[in-house]
Design a protein around this motif. Sequence first.
Motif, PDB file in Angstrom:
ATOM      1  N   ASN A   1      75.473  61.250  10.237  1.00 22.10           N
ATOM      2  CA  ASN A   1      77.279  60.745  10.822  1.00 22.10           C
ATOM      3  C   ASN A   1      76.682  60.219  12.771  1.00 22.10           C
ATOM      4  O   ASN A   1      77.157  59.648  12.849  1.00 22.10           O
ATOM      5  CB  ASN A   1      77.624  62.222  11.448  1.00 22.10           C
TER       6      ASN A   1
ATOM      7  N   LYS B   1      74.951  56.547  12.434  1.00 23.11           N
ATOM      8  CA  LYS B   1      76.490  55.752  12.490  1.00 23.11           C
ATOM      9  C   LYS B   1      76.794  55.704  13.381  1.00 23.11           C
ATOM     10  O   LYS B   1      77.265  54.929  13.971  1.00 23.11           O
ATOM     11  CB  LYS B   1      77.720  56.127  11.155  1.00 23.11           C
TER      12      LYS B   1
ATOM     13  N   SER C   1      78.806  48.632   6.302  1.00 23.49           N
ATOM     14  CA  SER C   1      78.800  50.041   6.223  1.00 23.49           C
ATOM     15  C   SER C   1      76.965  49.747   5.897  1.00 23.49           C
ATOM     16  O   SER C   1      76.891  51.177   5.936  1.00 23.49           O
ATOM     17  CB  SER C   1      79.213  50.315   4.818  1.00 23.49           C
TER      18      SER C   1
ATOM     19  N   TYR D   1      74.777  50.763   8.790  1.00 23.97           N
ATOM     20  CA  TYR D   1      73.649  51.810  10.531  1.00 23.97           C
ATOM     21  C   TYR D   1      72.700  51.981  10.351  1.00 23.97           C
ATOM     22  O   TYR D   1      72.043  51.652   8.879  1.00 23.97           O
ATOM     23  CB  TYR D   1      74.578  52.652   9.942  1.00 23.97           C
TER      24      TYR D   1
ATOM     25  N   SER E   1      70.520  53.348   7.113  1.00 23.49           N
ATOM     26  CA  SER E   1      71.062  52.991   6.045  1.00 23.49           C
ATOM     27  C   SER E   1      70.490  52.788   5.087  1.00 23.49           C
ATOM     28  O   SER E   1      71.055  53.143   4.032  1.00 23.49           O
ATOM     29  CB  SER E   1      72.789  52.266   5.840  1.00 23.49           C
TER      30      SER E   1
END
Length: 440
Positions: A99, A102, A431, A433, A436
């Motif tokens: 999180n 992101k 989507s 980041y 990722s």
Amino acid sequence: MSSPTSETASSDPGATPAGGGFSRRKLFGAAGVTAAVVGAASAGALAGRASAASTPHGALTGPVPFRGQRQAGIITEAQDRMHFCTFDVTTENRADVINLLKQWTRMAERMTRGQETEVGGAVDGNPYAPPSDTGEALGLPASQLTLTIGFGPSFFLKDGKDRFGIANQRPAELVDLPKFPNETMDPARCGGDIVVQACANDPQVAVHAIRNLARVGFGTVAVRYSQLGFGRTSSTTRDQETPRNLFGFKDGTANLKSDETDLLNQNVWVAEGDGPAWLTGGSYLVSRRIRMRIESWDRTTLLEQERVIGRQKGSGAPMGLRQEFEELDFDIADDKGNPLIDMAAHVRLASAQHNGGIQLLRRGYNFTDGSDGFGHLDAGLFFIAFVRSPSKQFIPMQRELARKDALNEYITHTGSGIFACPPGLREGDDSAYWGSTLFT
């Protein structure tokens, strides 16, 4: 090269970026506050902005695209200022780390556009809560800000513990650097789970970026160490003049350039099959804080300085030649048969010719951190290199320099780090980041 002398911007930075929201300049003007008020925060910031403002068409003040095949801040035209910061992760909750990454990605993309971290973050919102942006960059242009992230060995496995279930994703190349001679390492300036390199043409813009990432990271990460740098010591494009380090010599004459695609593929970018798939298209970042013994150097004769470096101080030309960019010729000798480029000269030992073709992409900065309490400047080079393989490029080169380099009399390495930097984020992929490719 791990020593001091190794070898698409918008035309209207004040315009609202394509991604929507307010630019810092537009919001600042709406608030009715003059840029001079914020600019008075520091003389260094004023100097950085004055330099950028004097550039035709505002090229140094515009934005650098955040998304693309590669992360910005690697082969991007080297900016004038740097804020390098490493973080230790303080949680073992994988979801919290994801999180935060992101959130950092969203913030980073906005800040590189010249926007606040959130719409109206410094002046709107609940007046009884802290603002969502610290505000010191209000009114300032993007200043070619780039933010580059990397992950250290301890991010994957720390004290034998796989905190986030990614230990099997650690590249074999991503291990702490070995100990070299001529080191006086400060553990507090080494390592780190995550690194963020912020580069910009305005120091206040770079500091603002790191400050806000650290602010929202509270409870998930903590700053391990940071380093401010000025006066880039590398040119990454052909239209940039070769800068000088604090020894007064041109630095990075033979650096790789952003248009040398084949050499970059050979020496900088991690290729498919080099390691885990998540790192393909990325690179390894190696940092070294190199303390210069300024006072000793300043008492050294010009002849000795040029012997140690292997280049002429004024022109930057190799000894025995006339132009800076002439190829090193190690066979030129004086009338007694002695090589004009000394056998222990830095440029000889750091050259690709001496090291079997090894080359690094350098992106270093000068630093001055006051004095050491004994009347000596704590100053030097914060060396940064991007490589495809630390074990095949940086480590063998540094071993050679540490053993033989005449420059070792005047420098010592006091900090170190190694990080794996993933590839860039694809345009239009909401989507994606930072990291990722690692966590999917």
